[in-house]
Design a protein around this motif. Structure first.
Motif, PDB file in Angstrom:
ATOM      1  N   UNK A   1       0.837  -1.201   0.000  1.00 23.29           N
ATOM      2  CA  UNK A   1       0.000   0.000   0.000  1.00 23.29           C
ATOM      3  C   UNK A   1       0.876   1.257   0.000  1.00 23.29           C
ATOM      4  N   UNK A   2       1.887   1.267   0.846  1.00 20.17           N
ATOM      5  CA  UNK A   2       2.771   2.435   0.931  1.00 20.17           C
ATOM      6  C   UNK A   2       3.557   2.668  -0.348  1.00 20.17           C
ATOM      7  N   UNK A   3       4.054   1.599  -0.943  1.00 25.49           N
ATOM      8  CA  UNK A   3       4.831   1.759  -2.170  1.00 25.49           C
ATOM      9  C   UNK A   3       3.934   2.174  -3.335  1.00 25.49           C
ATOM     10  N   UNK A   4       2.713   1.683  -3.370  1.00 21.99           N
ATOM     11  CA  UNK A   4       1.776   2.130  -4.397  1.00 21.99           C
ATOM     12  C   UNK A   4       1.540   3.628  -4.259  1.00 21.99           C
ATOM     13  N   UNK A   5       1.331   4.067  -3.003  1.00 26.66           N
ATOM     14  CA  UNK A   5       1.172   5.495  -2.755  1.00 26.66           C
ATOM     15  C   UNK A   5       2.427   6.259  -3.175  1.00 26.66           C
ATOM     16  N   UNK A   6       3.606   5.741  -2.819  1.00 26.90           N
ATOM     17  CA  UNK A   6       4.857   6.422  -3.166  1.00 26.90           C
ATOM     18  C   UNK A   6       5.004   6.622  -4.662  1.00 26.90           C
ATOM     19  N   UNK A   7       4.700   5.597  -5.447  1.00 30.00           N
ATOM     20  CA  UNK A   7       4.811   5.722  -6.902  1.00 30.00           C
ATOM     21  C   UNK A   7       3.782   6.696  -7.460  1.00 30.00           C
ATOM     22  N   UNK A   8       2.546   6.594  -6.989  1.00 30.85           N
ATOM     23  CA  UNK A   8       1.502   7.505  -7.477  1.00 30.85           C
ATOM     24  C   UNK A   8       1.787   8.948  -7.065  1.00 30.85           C
ATOM     25  N   UNK A   9       2.218   9.136  -5.815  1.00 24.82           N
ATOM     26  CA  UNK A   9       2.497  10.482  -5.336  1.00 24.82           C
ATOM     27  C   UNK A   9       3.741  11.051  -6.020  1.00 24.82           C
ATOM     28  N   UNK A  10       4.747  10.201  -6.267  1.00 22.50           N
ATOM     29  CA  UNK A  10       5.935  10.644  -7.000  1.00 22.50           C
ATOM     30  C   UNK A  10       5.579  11.097  -8.410  1.00 22.50           C
ATOM     31  N   UNK A  11       4.717  10.351  -9.069  1.00 25.75           N
ATOM     32  CA  UNK A  11       4.280  10.735 -10.412  1.00 25.75           C
ATOM     33  C   UNK A  11       3.481  12.036 -10.382  1.00 25.75           C
ATOM     34  N   UNK A  12       2.642  12.194  -9.362  1.00 25.59           N
ATOM     35  CA  UNK A  12       1.868  13.440  -9.280  1.00 25.59           C
ATOM     36  C   UNK A  12       2.770  14.625  -8.931  1.00 25.59           C
ATOM     37  N   UNK A  13       3.814  14.398  -8.117  1.00 28.79           N
ATOM     38  CA  UNK A  13       4.797  15.449  -7.847  1.00 28.79           C
ATOM     39  C   UNK A  13       5.499  15.848  -9.140  1.00 28.79           C
ATOM     40  N   UNK A  14       5.886  14.867  -9.907  1.00 32.32           N
ATOM     41  CA  UNK A  14       6.554  15.124 -11.183  1.00 32.32           C
ATOM     42  C   UNK A  14       5.649  15.940 -12.100  1.00 32.32           C
ATOM     43  N   UNK A  15       4.381  15.602 -12.136  1.00 30.81           N
ATOM     44  CA  UNK A  15       3.422  16.352 -12.943  1.00 30.81           C
ATOM     45  C   UNK A  15       3.266  17.776 -12.430  1.00 30.81           C
ATOM     46  N   UNK A  16       3.104  17.924 -11.122  1.00 32.25           N
ATOM     47  CA  UNK A  16       2.885  19.241 -10.518  1.00 32.25           C
ATOM     48  C   UNK A  16       4.087  20.161 -10.709  1.00 32.25           C
ATOM     49  N   UNK A  17       5.297  19.620 -10.562  1.00 31.37           N
ATOM     50  CA  UNK A  17       6.488  20.457 -10.698  1.00 31.37           C
ATOM     51  C   UNK A  17       6.641  21.027 -12.107  1.00 31.37           C
ATOM     52  N   UNK A  18       6.047  20.368 -13.074  1.00 28.79           N
ATOM     53  CA  UNK A  18       6.102  20.876 -14.438  1.00 28.79           C
ATOM     54  C   UNK A  18       5.355  22.190 -14.629  1.00 28.79           C
ATOM     55  N   UNK A  19       4.495  22.535 -13.699  1.00 34.53           N
ATOM     56  CA  UNK A  19       3.706  23.770 -13.801  1.00 34.53           C
ATOM     57  C   UNK A  19       4.364  24.966 -13.118  1.00 34.53           C
ATOM     58  N   UNK A  20       5.486  24.757 -12.468  1.00 39.89           N
ATOM     59  CA  UNK A  20       6.155  25.846 -11.768  1.00 39.89           C
ATOM     60  C   UNK A  20       7.493  26.156 -12.433  1.00 39.89           C
ATOM     61  N   UNK A  21       7.832  27.432 -12.477  1.00 42.09           N
ATOM     62  CA  UNK A  21       9.087  27.831 -13.111  1.00 42.09           C
ATOM     63  C   UNK A  21      10.268  27.654 -12.172  1.00 42.09           C
ATOM     64  N   UNK A  22      10.192  28.215 -10.976  1.00 47.05           N
ATOM     65  CA  UNK A  22      11.335  28.169 -10.064  1.00 47.05           C
ATOM     66  C   UNK A  22      11.210  26.986  -9.126  1.00 47.05           C
ATOM     67  N   UNK A  23      12.162  26.083  -9.226  1.00 46.21           N
ATOM     68  CA  UNK A  23      12.182  24.914  -8.372  1.00 46.21           C
ATOM     69  C   UNK A  23      13.447  24.859  -7.529  1.00 46.21           C
ATOM     70  N   UNK A  24      14.372  25.759  -7.769  1.00 48.88           N
ATOM     71  CA  UNK A  24      15.659  25.696  -7.094  1.00 48.88           C
ATOM     72  C   UNK A  24      16.087  27.085  -6.619  1.00 48.88           C
ATOM     73  N   UNK A  25      16.930  27.090  -5.611  1.00 50.48           N
ATOM     74  CA  UNK A  25      17.559  28.311  -5.130  1.00 50.48           C
ATOM     75  C   UNK A  25      19.026  28.280  -5.533  1.00 50.48           C
ATOM     76  N   UNK A  26      19.714  29.385  -5.355  1.00 49.69           N
ATOM     77  CA  UNK A  26      21.133  29.438  -5.739  1.00 49.69           C
ATOM     78  C   UNK A  26      22.016  28.641  -4.788  1.00 49.69           C
ATOM     79  N   UNK A  27      21.731  28.706  -3.489  1.00 50.16           N
ATOM     80  CA  UNK A  27      22.579  28.036  -2.507  1.00 50.16           C
ATOM     81  C   UNK A  27      22.089  26.647  -2.135  1.00 50.16           C
ATOM     82  N   UNK A  28      23.031  25.782  -1.803  1.00 52.48           N
ATOM     83  CA  UNK A  28      22.699  24.419  -1.418  1.00 52.48           C
ATOM     84  C   UNK A  28      21.913  24.346  -0.117  1.00 52.48           C
ATOM     85  N   UNK A  29      22.244  25.230   0.841  1.00 53.47           N
ATOM     86  CA  UNK A  29      21.537  25.230   2.119  1.00 53.47           C
ATOM     87  C   UNK A  29      20.066  25.578   1.920  1.00 53.47           C
ATOM     88  N   UNK A  30      19.794  26.596   1.120  1.00 56.93           N
ATOM     89  CA  UNK A  30      18.406  26.997   0.854  1.00 56.93           C
ATOM     90  C   UNK A  30      17.645  25.863   0.176  1.00 56.93           C
TER      91      UNK A  30
END
Length: 186
Positions: free
Chosen positions: A86-115
């Motif tokens: 059940x957990x791994x099914x959720x992980x794969x589905x949620x990972x795919x939905x994260x991948x889909x959602x991130x495609x709609x945003x321009x800025x995903x990263x900051x300049x510094x590693x700490x941030x």
């Protein structure tokens, strides 16, 4: 030309809204039916946890201690898969939905590693998933363009910094100062 641009923006917002709705539905279903009830059950057991299998709390197939090593490994593998399905099914589905959602945003990263690490912590902590489920979600984050430090931080924060785990950690501390040697001076 203006109408086409407005239609594209409207379509973008519809798709973004749908992606958020899918993620919210998946998360609510998983958290309310699996993850948090399971963590609550473990918290109630406190230190008296009895494992039915070397790799899990419940055994689909009982493991006989006098069985050959190969048989015990095979049965434990089947039990582990059953425990995590059940957990791994959720992980794969949620990972795919994260991948889909991130495609709609321009800025995903900051300049510094700490941030980026702090950003990953704020992504991972509310998820409240186990390490097994955090791996495919982290893969989705990385494939979606997140930096390695964001991905790693989210993957570590999710199983360790979620509300239930932190509550269990603080609740399991002894309550009286006499029960905590060396804590009197604090």
């Amino acid at each position: 030309m203006m109408q086409v641009s407005a239609m594209i923006r409207l379509d973008h917002w519809k798709r973004l809204g749908f992606a958020i709705l899918v993620m919210a539905t998946l998360a609510t279903f998983f958290w309310s039916t699996s993850r948090y009830p399971s963590l609550d059950e473990k918290a109630m057991m406190s230190g008296a946890i009895q494992l039915e299998d070397p790799l899990g709390f419940e055994a689909l197939i009982p493991v006989e201690p006098d069985a050959p090593v190969i048989e015990r490994i095979g049965i434990s593998t089947v039990n582990w898969i059953n425990t995590n399905k059940k957990g791994m099914t959720f992980g794969w589905l949620f990972g795919a939905s994260f991948l889909t959602l991130l495609g709609y945003f321009r800025r995903r990263n900051f300049k510094g590693g700490f941030a980026n690490s702090v950003y990953g912590m704020f992504i991972g902590a509310p998820l409240g998933v186990c390490v097994n489920c955090a791996a495919p979600i982290a893969r989705g984050l990385f494939q979606g363009g997140s930096r390695a430090e964001t991905t790693l931080s989210a993957m570590i924060a999710s199983p360790t910094l979620n509300v239930v785990v932190l509550t269990m950690a603080f609740a399991s501390r002894p309550s009286s100062p006499a029960a905590r040697p060396g804590w009197e001076r604090f």
